[in-house]
Design a protein around this motif. Structure first.
Motif, mmCIF file in Angstrom:
data_model
loop_
_atom_site.group_PDB
_atom_site.id
_atom_site.type_symbol
_atom_site.label_atom_id
_atom_site.label_comp_id
_atom_site.label_asym_id
_atom_site.label_seq_id
_atom_site.Cartn_x
_atom_site.Cartn_y
_atom_site.Cartn_z
ATOM 1 N N THR A 15 -4.156 5.311 4.662
ATOM 2 C CA THR A 15 -4.266 5.559 3.256
ATOM 3 C C THR A 15 -5.497 6.526 2.971
ATOM 4 O O THR A 15 -5.647 7.222 1.995
ATOM 5 C CB THR A 15 -4.366 4.003 2.653
ATOM 6 O OG1 THR A 15 -5.343 3.304 3.213
ATOM 7 C CG2 THR A 15 -3.222 3.306 2.396
ATOM 8 N N LYS A 22 -5.607 3.026 -6.001
ATOM 9 C CA LYS A 22 -5.596 2.231 -4.737
ATOM 10 C C LYS A 22 -6.049 3.162 -3.710
ATOM 11 O O LYS A 22 -6.942 2.896 -2.642
ATOM 12 C CB LYS A 22 -4.653 1.364 -4.358
ATOM 13 C CG LYS A 22 -4.678 0.511 -3.143
ATOM 14 C CD LYS A 22 -5.790 -0.361 -3.146
ATOM 15 C CE LYS A 22 -5.795 -1.391 -1.995
ATOM 16 N NZ LYS A 22 -5.385 -0.924 -0.692
ATOM 17 N N GLY A 51 -1.302 -1.428 -6.718
ATOM 18 C CA GLY A 51 -2.456 -1.593 -5.712
ATOM 19 C C GLY A 51 -2.993 -2.819 -5.658
ATOM 20 O O GLY A 51 -3.476 -3.297 -6.910
ATOM 21 N N ASN A 90 0.761 -1.072 -0.065
ATOM 22 C CA ASN A 90 -0.025 0.088 0.102
ATOM 23 C C ASN A 90 0.752 1.131 -0.155
ATOM 24 O O ASN A 90 0.932 2.091 0.790
ATOM 25 C CB ASN A 90 -0.829 -0.047 1.120
ATOM 26 C CG ASN A 90 -2.235 -0.608 1.052
ATOM 27 O OD1 ASN A 90 -2.865 -0.504 -0.195
ATOM 28 N ND2 ASN A 90 -3.025 -0.947 1.999
ATOM 29 N N PHE A 112 1.486 6.985 -3.285
ATOM 30 C CA PHE A 112 1.794 7.151 -4.873
ATOM 31 C C PHE A 112 2.759 8.094 -5.063
ATOM 32 O O PHE A 112 3.506 7.930 -6.145
ATOM 33 C CB PHE A 112 0.489 7.022 -5.567
ATOM 34 C CG PHE A 112 -0.082 8.600 -5.475
ATOM 35 C CD1 PHE A 112 -0.763 9.103 -4.563
ATOM 36 C CD2 PHE A 112 0.362 9.710 -6.604
ATOM 37 C CE1 PHE A 112 -1.273 10.578 -4.385
ATOM 38 C CE2 PHE A 112 -0.040 10.990 -6.598
ATOM 39 C CZ PHE A 112 -0.878 11.178 -5.408
ATOM 40 N N GLY A 138 4.439 -0.092 -9.616
ATOM 41 C CA GLY A 138 3.609 0.089 -8.611
ATOM 42 C C GLY A 138 2.425 -0.400 -8.573
ATOM 43 O O GLY A 138 1.574 -0.117 -9.797
ATOM 44 N N THR A 197 5.875 5.999 -5.196
ATOM 45 C CA THR A 197 5.868 5.350 -6.389
ATOM 46 C C THR A 197 6.450 6.387 -7.519
ATOM 47 O O THR A 197 7.329 5.727 -8.485
ATOM 48 C CB THR A 197 4.402 4.730 -6.536
ATOM 49 O OG1 THR A 197 4.177 4.091 -5.671
ATOM 50 C CG2 THR A 197 4.818 3.608 -7.759
ATOM 51 N N HIS A 237 -1.045 2.814 -7.633
ATOM 52 C CA HIS A 237 -1.248 3.243 -6.299
ATOM 53 C C HIS A 237 -2.031 4.328 -5.934
ATOM 54 O O HIS A 237 -2.766 4.401 -4.955
ATOM 55 C CB HIS A 237 0.269 3.457 -5.636
ATOM 56 C CG HIS A 237 0.950 2.110 -5.396
ATOM 57 N ND1 HIS A 237 2.239 2.037 -5.524
ATOM 58 C CD2 HIS A 237 0.533 1.234 -4.710
ATOM 59 C CE1 HIS A 237 2.692 0.625 -5.218
ATOM 60 N NE2 HIS A 237 1.428 0.069 -4.621
#
Ligand code: 6PG
Length: 468
Positions: free
Chosen positions: A263, A183, A127, A105, A108, A125, A111, A180
């Motif tokens: 997140t 996600k 998710g 997780n 981003f 990357g 990433t 990501h």
């Protein structure tokens, strides 16, 4: 050491182990490595019939040697520094066309940074959603990075992903941290879905005086209609569960302090950067933070009197159902509209219908609504879901219930921050003449910021000097 595997996986925690078993079962031979060798050995020993498809490795070098080149290695290690550390540790063993996939997780932005860092190997990357069970039996997968790298690994990922009516819930979302990012939005929506269910549960418990079994029954019944979703399904199950220790309803013995890994917070922070209004998600993140402040809540109740009052009239389960449905539509409209804003901001061509399709199965927010959302977004990706005919009709029908629920909750002292935020957003977004003219006048008064006029006249400042 002989080449035995098509792919490798690093990090045999709960999610990594489940994903490795899924790959061994559905995609082909896999080599695995964990920082603690005992964990690797135990994982292999417990893999049963799948052990034959798994090569347990005791060094990174052995792991790399076991994978057929050009190699693909999935990282399932905690987000943040451990990912950077692992990438650095792998670098000496990998070639330029080997591919490392961060399936944790990740934030981003991390990433993005890694994708731009000039790593000495290929990097994606990704998710992954669905919790442990999803990872083991079919997660939703949101990939980000260079498309050819995704295409290379896609056969394995689509083989292990959930599927919706035969379509795999695994897709490439865009370059760099796009997977990501998607996600992250998923998790923001996850927070909001969970919070709205919790608010409705609170109204059932404290407003209607229902006990857990009746609440379980209501959620169970709702799961057969338009609210059908994984989160409603598990809400019915947790409400039906009994505490083995005391025999009480499980829900009644669980402390009302929610944890979080953060997140959902990232979604709220990013929405602010993008100037994208997602008040339902923001309210859900704030609600988790409020829940954590138990001491303050205890002091608040001591000072201001007892917690919420029973709802004596004017509200029943059908209202709660429809309020939740309206809240959910509004929340998803916000999440997708935030995603639409992110594309141009990051230079990604994010495909909203594909995102909705990937979320239809495997992930935590999977629900029957997502297929209809995918269709509405395919018709017109630039249109708010709130304005799509299917959802507009549903909102016309359900918003009166949302209004009743929020009003009664306010009058009786029930805290429903996410549902309230949904209603306020709806009312703002269906109002032609709002109130920001007052803000513009104030800004012009104290800062000469100027304003536009309704009549288009070329005068952009007020007569404040004269009237003040
Ligand atoms: C999923 C979940 C999963 C997990 C997160 C969020 O899609 O499978 O989102 O990634 O639940 O860790 O958890 P928190 O509630 O701790 O932020």
């Amino acid at each position: 050491m002989a080449v035995t595997a098509d792919i490798g996986l690093i990090g045999l925690g709960t999610m990594g182990s489940a994903l490795a078993l899924n790959i061994a079962e559905n995609a082909g031979p896999i080599a695995v490595w964990n920082r603690t060798t005992a964990t690797t050995r135990a994982f292999h020993a417990e893999a049963g019939a799948l052990a034959a498809n798994i090569t347990p490795c005791e060094t990174l070098e052995a792991l790399v040697a076991a994978i057929r080149p050009p190699r693909a290695i999935i990282l399932m290690v905690p987000a943040g520094q451990p990912v950077d550390d692992q990438l650095a540790a792998l670098a000496p063993y990998l070639s330029a066309d080997d591919l490392v996939i961060d399936a944790g997780n990740a934030n981003f932005h991390d990433t993005n940074r890694r994708a731009r860092a000039g790593l000495p190997f290929r990097f994606l990357g990704m998710g992954v959603s669905g919790g442990e069970d999803g990872a083991r039996h079919g997660p939703a997968i949101m990939g980000g990075g260079d498309k050819p790298d995704w295409d290379r690994i896609a056969p394995i990922l689509t083989a292990i992903a959930a599927s919706y009516q035969g379509a795999p819930c695994a897709d490439w979302m865009g370059p760099e941290g796009a997977g990501h990012f998607v996600k992250t939005v998923h998790n923001g929506i996850e927070y909001a879905d969970m919070q709205m269910i919790a608010e409705v549960y609170g109204l059932m418990r404290d407003g209607l005086g229902l006990h857990a079994p009746a609440i379980a029954e209501a959620f169970g019944q709702w799961n057969t209609g338009p609210l059908q979703s994984y989160l409603i399904e598990i809400s019915a199950q947790v409400a039906a569960a009994t505490d083995p220790l005391t025999g009480a309803a499980m829900l009644d013995v669980i402390l009302d302090k929610a944890g979080q890994k953060g997140t959902g917070r990232w979604t709220a922070i990013e929405a602010q950067h993008l100037s994208a209004p997602i008040p339902v998600i923001e309210a859900a993140v704030a609600a988790r933070n409020m829940s954590a402040r138990l001491d303050e809540r205890v002091a608040g109740e001591a000072l201001f009197g007892p917690a919420p009052q029973a709802v004596t009239e004017g509200l029943g389960l059908p209202d709660l159902h429809d309020a939740l449905l309206a809240g959910k539509i509004l929340c998803y409209a916000q999440g997708f509209s935030m995603t639409a804003a992110a594309g141009p901001a990051f230079g990604w061509d994010l495909q909203l219908p594909s995102i909705a399709r990937v979320w239809r199965a495997g992930c935590i927010i999977r629900s029957s609504l997502l297929d209809a959302m995918a269709q509405a977004l395919a018709e017109d990706p630039a249109r708010s879901l709130m304005l799509a005919p299917t959802f507009a009709a549903e909102l016309q029908r359900c918003v009166p219930s949302l209004r009743r629920v929020v009003s009664v909750a306010a009058l009786q002292g029930h805290s429903v921050p996410a549902l309230s935020a949904g209603l306020a957003w709806f009312d703002a977004m269906r109002t032609r003449r709002g109130t920001a003219n007052m803000i513009q006048a104030q800004r012009d008064f104290f800062g000469a910021h100027g304003f536009d006029r309704l009549d288009g006249a070329d005068v952009h400042h007020g007569p404040w000097g004269e009237s003040a």
